[in-house]
Each structure stands twice: as structure tokens, then as C-alpha cells.
Scaffold this active site. Structure first.
Site, PDB file in Angstrom:
ATOM      1  N   GLU A   1      10.637  -7.269  -0.802  1.00 38.83           N
ATOM      2  CA  GLU A   1      10.572  -8.719  -0.708  1.00 38.83           C
ATOM      3  C   GLU A   1       9.107  -9.121  -0.643  1.00 38.83           C
ATOM      4  O   GLU A   1       8.392  -8.787   0.296  1.00 38.83           O
ATOM      5  CB  GLU A   1      11.304  -9.202   0.550  1.00 38.83           C
ATOM      6  CG  GLU A   1      11.338 -10.719   0.648  1.00 38.83           C
ATOM      7  CD  GLU A   1      11.907 -11.182   1.983  1.00 38.83           C
ATOM      8  OE1 GLU A   1      12.544 -10.359   2.677  1.00 38.83           O
ATOM      9  OE2 GLU A   1      11.683 -12.356   2.321  1.00 38.83           O
TER      10      GLU A   1
ATOM     11  N   GLY B   1       0.837  -1.195   0.000  1.00 36.80           N
ATOM     12  CA  GLY B   1       0.000   0.000   0.000  1.00 36.80           C
ATOM     13  C   GLY B   1       0.860   1.228   0.000  1.00 36.80           C
ATOM     14  O   GLY B   1       2.091   1.131  -0.074  1.00 36.80           O
TER      15      GLY B   1
END
Lengths: 223, 223
Positions: free
Chosen positions: A116, A46
Site C-alpha cells: 500500500e 527499501g
DNA sequence: GCAAAAGTGTTTTCAATACACCCATGG
DNA sequence: CCATGGGTGTATTGAAAACACTTTTGC
């Protein structure tokens, strides 16, 4: 913990749960957090909303620029405004689901080495930071409702698929068991799927017929 | 909603569409705007979010303090973030539906003389300011979906009601016609409503039996 | 007794459910 | 030929839909 260096009154962020089907399982894409707070935890991707973009634009930008994924189908789900969501600031979060089929995903994905990411089975979610587990659960509830009251799963099955594959996903997400014959009857007789005429060869057992979703069908309850 | 003097970066507001049933019709409560911009237009009640409250708290405060209405059942619907929603500021709006039955409303309402409020039939909405007509339409869509996939209308029919009354509201909101016999069969046989044993006397024609909603029924599709 | 509104029963259709055997392929 | 997985048909149940006449009240 501490109101460190961020500006005050940072107000609105987006969070997205991106779902795909991989080997008959629904997966959600989570991000590994590398800084405090919640360092080492998994979170929903986000970003903070800028003043010159809509929530939807922001989500699309996050998807493309931060995650390196192609533009995908999104739906807004819910806005969370608990006061203690974020230990540093008062942040309101609007959550989205994103849906992308695995073929498009593999073809158009660009690796980003500064984040990641990992796909998790929706039935085994890792320890998540902030209130993201609660938010993910709400996204999953929303997704399940949409699966029941629409044929939204067609977005995750764009090309030829077999009915056993499709049935397994319905069973996995809705956590129910269905009779194979009745499932076929519903899907075929009610016109949700169309026989392509091809079969799925090269696997164990009898080859399965290949189907595609019927684009002409109106939005209505499936289950 | 804003006037020309508010601080910049005012980001988040709530907007609520309050529905009730009055004389067999669904009505929505709108506010008459007395200042520019959109002076003289009708708008959805709402308020800017403070940093020490959730969206839900804010809505409840608006309902009670600004409108003089009792606390009511609310559901969050959708968050709107178009850049040009408000001519003065960049304001993101989270919309809610509020439901209150007419009896509680009349009993517990406190008149506020600083706001002009009016109930409008949902099938004849007046000219609205900002993007509130679009937002109200989305609220109505949401409300219709909830009426179809739940027995949420029970909130608007808490005390004894007749089946013809209830049917008229379903027909009015969903804009469909139903057969009286089939409607009764569904409501009674599937256990949504319970016969109270009383009848509705004093009106023209044969007195209607009075029913109440069955609180024991699980949430599921009605239509 | 008549106008107004509410109550009632039957038939048909179709999706939902339950259930067991045969078919096509790979090894 | 056998293990694996996929395909098929039938009977039952129950809700949805279509449809017309009777009952109770006020006047």
C-alpha cells in the site's frame, strides 16, 4: 521489541525517498507497514542488501520489483548507523533520493497489490515508523541543497512547463517567496530554460508560455 | 581491508581521509599496508564496523586508537558497495573526511609504532591499494565542494594566519588563481575573517597581518 | 638600496532586488 | 466587461573581476 525469527547480523539496508511533482506540489512516496513492529505506520520503501548486489542495484530493484515503478534517477544521500534504529536487529541504512516526473510515472507504473503506497506532500508528512522521519528529513535537506546548487529539478520537469509552475515548486520546496519578474529574468537570461514557442491554453487567465530546461547548462548554483 | 583469515560476511568498514594544512599545502594521511593483499601499497586508514558501535564512533576509535591522533572533526561522505572492492570478502565501505589543524596535530599526536603513516600532498598521491584511489578522489571532490559552499577551511586555520597563506590553500585545493586584492576584499568585507591586530614578523619581505576566522558567520557559499 | 613579499584603491560588469502596470483568455 | 492569471521594464544595490603601484621588512 523481540529478536524474533530473523537471522542475526543482518547488516545493511537501503531506504529511498521517491519524489515527484504533482499539481505544483512535491510529493514523496511512502509505504504503509502491515506487520509489527510499527504496524500501521508509514515508512520509506527499501530492502535488505544481498551479498551479490550493490546498494544502487538494490535500490533499483526495490523501485522496479517491489514498487512497480520504472527505473529512475537516484542519488545516494547518507548512511545511518545508530544502534537502536531497528528494535529487532542491528541494521545500518543507506538512504537515497529518487526523482521521477509525473508523466513517466503515470505511463509506466505497474500496480502491485501487495504493497500500500501513498504520495504525501512534503510539508505534511504522516507519523512514520522506525527512525524514518529523521531519515526523510535528512533526504529533504539533501534535496533542498541539490535544488539550490544545481538544476536537478529539471528531472522532475522534463517536458513543456510554465514558469509560474516551476516557480511555485521552488517556492514550495525552499519555503520562500520570489518575485515573478526576477524569477523569469534569472531562468531565461541565465539560460536555464528555453522558450518552446508554445503556450499553455485552456486554463483560466492569460495562457502561459511553455519552456523546457536547457540541457547544455553546466551544473552550478541556481539560488 | 582484510587478510585471508577473517570470517565470511564481514560487511561494513569505515575509511577516512584525514586532511591537514602543512606549510601552505593540503596533505592527506595514508597508511602503508604491510600484508597481502596490496602489500606495499598505500591505503586509507579504517576499520571493520563492530556491532556495538556507530560508523562515527568507529571512525573516532580508528583515529584515536589505531593512528594515535586526537579526536577531530569528521563528516560522512559516501558509501561504496562495488562487489569486487576487496578480493577476499564482500565489504561495503563508508568514507569520511577528517580535518585537523597542524598545531593541534603536533601537540596531541601519540606515535604508534605498529603503523607506518605518511602525509601526502593531495596533488601527488601515491599508488593506492584496493579502490582507495577512487574513494580518495571522491573524498577530495567532496572536500572541494565543502570548501566552496562553506567556510569549513576555518577548521584547518584555527589560530592566527595571514591572508596570503589562506589564499594559497584555496588556490592549491581548488586549482585556481586568485587576485590578491579581490581575495582580501572578499574575506574582510564579507566578514569571514577578522584582523587580530598582530603581524607575522621574522619572514622575508613586509610582515603580513594576522587574521582569525569569524565564528559568527553563517554557513554559506564562499566561492 | 635592493630584493622579497604584503598592502592598498578604482573602475567596470553583471546578477540580485525592489517595484507597478498592461495583456490575453474564459465566462 | 470583468475576473483570473501571465507577461513585461527600469532603477538601484552590491559583489565579482580586472588591473598597477606603494609599503615594510631583511640583508
Amino acid at each position: 521489541m523481540s529478536s524474533t525469527k530473523k537471522e542475526k547480523n543482518q547488516l545493511l539496508e537501503t531506504l529511498i525517498g521517491i519524489f515527484t511533482v504533482d499539481k505544483g506540489k512535491i510529493k514523496v512516496l511512502l509505504m504503509h507497514k502491515k506487520t509489527e513492529p510499527y504496524k500501521g505506520y508509514w515508512i520509506l520503501p527499501g530492502s535488505v542488501l544481498n551479498s551479490d548486489e550493490t546498494l544502487e542495484d538494490n535500490v533499483t530493484d526495490v523501485v522496479c520489483d517491489k514498487l512497480g515503478l520504472p527505473t529512475m534517477y537516484i542519488e545516494q544521500c547518507y548512511t545511518f548507523s545508530n544502534l537502536n534504529r531497528d528494535p529487532d536487529n542491528r541494521v545500518v541504512a543507506t538512504s537515497f533520493i529518487g526523482l521521477i516526473d509525473n508523466i513517466t510515472l503515470v505511463l509506466k507504473r505497474q500496480e502491485k497489490d501487495d504493497v500500500e503506497l501513498s504520495w504525501f506532500d512534503i510539508n505534511s508528512i504522516p507519523k512514520m515508523g522506525y527512525d524514518h522521519e529523521k531519515i526523510l528529513n535528512k533526504l529533504l535537506d539533501y534535496f533542498r541543497k541539490r535544488i539550490i546548487n544545481s538544476n536537478i529539478l529539471k528531472i522532475l520537469f522534463p517536458s513543456d512547463f510554465t514558469l509560474p509552475e516551476l516557480q511555485k515548486v521552488y517556492e514550495d520546496v525552499l519555503n520562500i517567496k520570489m518575485d515573478r519578474r526576477n524569477f523569469r529574468k534569472k531562468m531565461i537570461n541565465l539560460g536555464y530554460v528555453i522558450d518552446t514557442g508554445d503556450v499553455n491554453e485552456g486554463y483560466m487567465g492569460r495562457p502561459a508560455k511553455l519552456y523546457r530546461f536547457n540541457e547544455e547548462i553546466e551544473e552550478r548554483n541556481i539560488f
